[in-house]
Design a protein around this motif. Structure first.
Motif, PDB file in Angstrom:
ATOM      1  N   HIS A  34      -8.792 -26.409  24.552  1.00  0.00           N
ATOM      2  CA  HIS A  34      -7.421 -26.608  24.855  1.00  0.00           C
ATOM      3  C   HIS A  34      -7.269 -26.610  26.329  1.00  0.00           C
ATOM      4  O   HIS A  34      -7.976 -25.806  27.359  1.00  0.00           O
ATOM      5  CB  HIS A  34      -6.662 -25.502  24.240  1.00  0.00           C
ATOM      6  CG  HIS A  34      -5.161 -25.713  24.401  1.00  0.00           C
ATOM      7  ND1 HIS A  34      -4.630 -26.619  23.448  1.00  0.00           N
ATOM      8  CD2 HIS A  34      -4.037 -25.338  25.315  1.00  0.00           C
ATOM      9  CE1 HIS A  34      -3.070 -26.536  23.846  1.00  0.00           C
ATOM     10  NE2 HIS A  34      -3.071 -25.838  24.971  1.00  0.00           N
ATOM     11  N   PHE A  70      -4.398 -26.954  29.892  1.00  0.00           N
ATOM     12  CA  PHE A  70      -3.050 -26.542  30.107  1.00  0.00           C
ATOM     13  C   PHE A  70      -2.446 -27.605  31.267  1.00  0.00           C
ATOM     14  O   PHE A  70      -3.314 -27.408  32.445  1.00  0.00           O
ATOM     15  CB  PHE A  70      -2.784 -25.102  30.386  1.00  0.00           C
ATOM     16  CG  PHE A  70      -1.332 -24.954  30.598  1.00  0.00           C
ATOM     17  CD1 PHE A  70      -0.260 -24.525  29.667  1.00  0.00           C
ATOM     18  CD2 PHE A  70      -0.864 -24.677  31.983  1.00  0.00           C
ATOM     19  CE1 PHE A  70       1.113 -24.379  29.868  1.00  0.00           C
ATOM     20  CE2 PHE A  70       0.688 -24.724  32.018  1.00  0.00           C
ATOM     21  CZ  PHE A  70       1.475 -24.349  31.072  1.00  0.00           C
ATOM     22  N   ASP A  80       4.815 -20.657  28.605  1.00  0.00           N
ATOM     23  CA  ASP A  80       3.940 -21.363  29.512  1.00  0.00           C
ATOM     24  C   ASP A  80       2.859 -20.386  30.052  1.00  0.00           C
ATOM     25  O   ASP A  80       1.491 -20.649  29.923  1.00  0.00           O
ATOM     26  CB  ASP A  80       4.677 -21.836  30.750  1.00  0.00           C
ATOM     27  CG  ASP A  80       5.645 -23.178  30.578  1.00  0.00           C
ATOM     28  OD1 ASP A  80       5.318 -23.549  29.366  1.00  0.00           O
ATOM     29  OD2 ASP A  80       6.151 -23.393  31.368  1.00  0.00           O
ATOM     30  N   ALA A 109       0.459 -19.922  26.960  1.00  0.00           N
ATOM     31  CA  ALA A 109      -0.368 -20.967  26.771  1.00  0.00           C
ATOM     32  C   ALA A 109      -1.558 -21.114  27.844  1.00  0.00           C
ATOM     33  O   ALA A 109      -2.772 -21.576  27.426  1.00  0.00           O
ATOM     34  CB  ALA A 109       0.317 -22.274  26.789  1.00  0.00           C
ATOM     35  N   SER A 147      -5.940 -21.160  27.762  1.00  0.00           N
ATOM     36  CA  SER A 147      -6.562 -22.463  27.681  1.00  0.00           C
ATOM     37  C   SER A 147      -8.057 -22.437  28.459  1.00  0.00           C
ATOM     38  O   SER A 147      -8.187 -21.677  29.125  1.00  0.00           O
ATOM     39  CB  SER A 147      -5.460 -23.506  28.623  1.00  0.00           C
ATOM     40  OG  SER A 147      -4.334 -23.615  28.069  1.00  0.00           O
ATOM     41  N   SER A 158       6.725 -26.233  30.378  1.00  0.00           N
ATOM     42  CA  SER A 158       8.099 -26.774  29.925  1.00  0.00           C
ATOM     43  C   SER A 158       9.227 -26.046  30.865  1.00  0.00           C
ATOM     44  O   SER A 158      10.232 -26.693  30.527  1.00  0.00           O
ATOM     45  CB  SER A 158       8.198 -26.719  28.370  1.00  0.00           C
ATOM     46  OG  SER A 158       8.436 -25.248  28.037  1.00  0.00           O
ATOM     47  N   SER A 215      -6.930 -30.866  23.302  1.00  0.00           N
ATOM     48  CA  SER A 215      -5.674 -30.584  22.801  1.00  0.00           C
ATOM     49  C   SER A 215      -4.954 -30.362  23.942  1.00  0.00           C
ATOM     50  O   SER A 215      -5.536 -29.464  24.941  1.00  0.00           O
ATOM     51  CB  SER A 215      -5.408 -29.678  21.824  1.00  0.00           C
ATOM     52  OG  SER A 215      -5.811 -28.387  22.161  1.00  0.00           O
ATOM     53  N   PRO A 246      -2.274 -36.327  29.906  1.00  0.00           N
ATOM     54  CA  PRO A 246      -2.549 -36.047  28.588  1.00  0.00           C
ATOM     55  C   PRO A 246      -3.406 -36.907  27.809  1.00  0.00           C
ATOM     56  O   PRO A 246      -4.281 -36.442  27.257  1.00  0.00           O
ATOM     57  CB  PRO A 246      -1.146 -36.150  28.021  1.00  0.00           C
ATOM     58  CG  PRO A 246      -0.257 -35.886  29.182  1.00  0.00           C
ATOM     59  CD  PRO A 246      -0.779 -36.620  30.294  1.00  0.00           C
ATOM     60  N   THR A 295      -1.436 -28.825  26.216  1.00  0.00           N
ATOM     61  CA  THR A 295      -0.052 -28.225  26.466  1.00  0.00           C
ATOM     62  C   THR A 295       0.396 -28.369  27.751  1.00  0.00           C
ATOM     63  O   THR A 295      -0.341 -28.114  28.824  1.00  0.00           O
ATOM     64  CB  THR A 295      -0.010 -26.483  26.068  1.00  0.00           C
ATOM     65  OG1 THR A 295      -0.475 -26.217  24.735  1.00  0.00           O
ATOM     66  CG2 THR A 295       1.328 -26.225  26.468  1.00  0.00           C
ATOM     67  N   THR A 296       1.734 -28.920  27.922  1.00  0.00           N
ATOM     68  CA  THR A 296       2.301 -29.077  29.324  1.00  0.00           C
ATOM     69  C   THR A 296       3.371 -28.194  29.663  1.00  0.00           C
ATOM     70  O   THR A 296       4.141 -28.004  28.740  1.00  0.00           O
ATOM     71  CB  THR A 296       2.846 -30.509  29.574  1.00  0.00           C
ATOM     72  OG1 THR A 296       1.849 -31.540  29.056  1.00  0.00           O
ATOM     73  CG2 THR A 296       3.375 -30.965  30.793  1.00  0.00           C
TER      74      THR A 296
END
Length: 314
Positions: A189, A191, A233, A236, A240, A219, A214, A205, A216-217
């Protein structure tokens, strides 16, 4: 060991750090307080690669703290201090953020306000001490208006120092000794921490996904409720395997700096996106392309999407 984190680059900032450290030492003992620049002997230190050596010394201190007081002021927060806050928080070290700034922030005129330009700061801080008004003039106040004004500022600083010292001692006493860091790595994962000021490169991405990650950005910068989004955030990012952070700007954006610190503390991989830069220079120190705490924590600097793929292949 207690740590006083503050901006280092001007005499008044160093004097403020010393002011707080002196008051903390009076309560906790002089040998229990670490003050950067002062205690690393930065001005006189000689090393083959001085910036890296300063980073190593600072990181060693951050690994063994009881508590931290971090001084943050203004809309442009010091990226070295934010990095140190992230590092300490990821290791479950209580951080008290102290400010005498009278500004707060929001995404719109009538929306919820938060304490600092990036709401991630208040999400991770264990306590925020804000003393945002001048102190009360004492008896026999000077007729010289400038001296009187200086005295009111001094009274404000006295209050801020006293409250922050009281808070960090209280939190350190309550903190479980040797508390474990509960941030297991989510293998595969990534970030992404984009800049709050400019658009994220759209290809990031895809490049990470092509490498099997995978993604996650962050937000919070555009969320209706930035504080709640900041909590997501933070969770996550802590789990990561890799962090790609946009560190562009006159200084690294505060959230990016904080996440670089946290990811470094957890021994995970970081790439710092910085397409252009102005080098900084200091006596006896190698040129740095970013605050040295960010530069040596990140390790890898990327300038475009091709660099992302190359970095992941290392």
């Amino acid at each position: 060991m207690y740590y006083v984190a503050h901006r280092l680059f001007a005499a008044h900032d160093r004097a403020l750090g010393a002011f707080i450290a002196q008051r903390l030492a009076a309560k906790a003992g002089p040998e229990s307080v670490f003050l950067p620049f002062c205690d690393t002997d930065e001005e006189d230190l000689i090393a083959p690669v001085k910036g890296r050596r300063l980073f190593e010394l600072d990181r060693a201190r951050l690994e063994s703290l009881t508590g931290m007081i971090a001084v943050l002021h203004g809309p442009s927060l010091d990226d070295g201090v934010c990095m140190e806050i992230g590092y300490a928080t990821a290791l479950d070290i209580p951080v008290v953020v102290v400010t005498t700034d009278f500004q707060t922030y929001s995404a719109a005129d009538n929306s919820t306000r938060w304490e600092f330009p990036d709401p991630l700061i208040e999400v991770v801080a264990r306590r925020i001490v804000r003393v945002d008004r001048l102190g009360t003039p004492g008896p026999g106040a000077s007729r010289d208006r400038f001296a009187a004004f200086a005295a009111r500022n001094q009274a404000q600083l006295e209050t801020a120092a006293a409250l922050s010292v009281e808070a960090v001692l209280e939190l350190a006493t309550a903190n479980a000794p040797g508390a474990s860091v509960t941030s297991p790595t989510d293998k595969g994962h990534a970030f992404i921490e984009p800049s709050p000021y400019t658009a994220q490169p759209e290809t990031w991405p895809a490049a990470l996904q092509a490498a099997g990650f995978s993604v996650t950005t962050a937000s919070r910068h555009r969320a209706p409720d930035p504080v709640t989004a900041a909590r997501g955030d933070w969770r996550a990012a802590l789990h990561s395997e890799v962090l790609v952070a946009d560190v562009s700007g006159p200084e690294t954006p505060p959230g990016a700096a904080l996440l670089v610190g946290a990811t470094t503390a957890l021994r995970r991989r970081i790439a710092a996106y910085l397409p252009t830069t102005t080098l900084t220079h200091a006596r006896g120190r190698e040129p740095n392309w970013r605050n040295l705490m960010i530069q040596y924590a990140a390790g890898s600097r990327i300038r475009d999407v091709h660099d992302v793929a190359s970095w992941l292949a290392l």
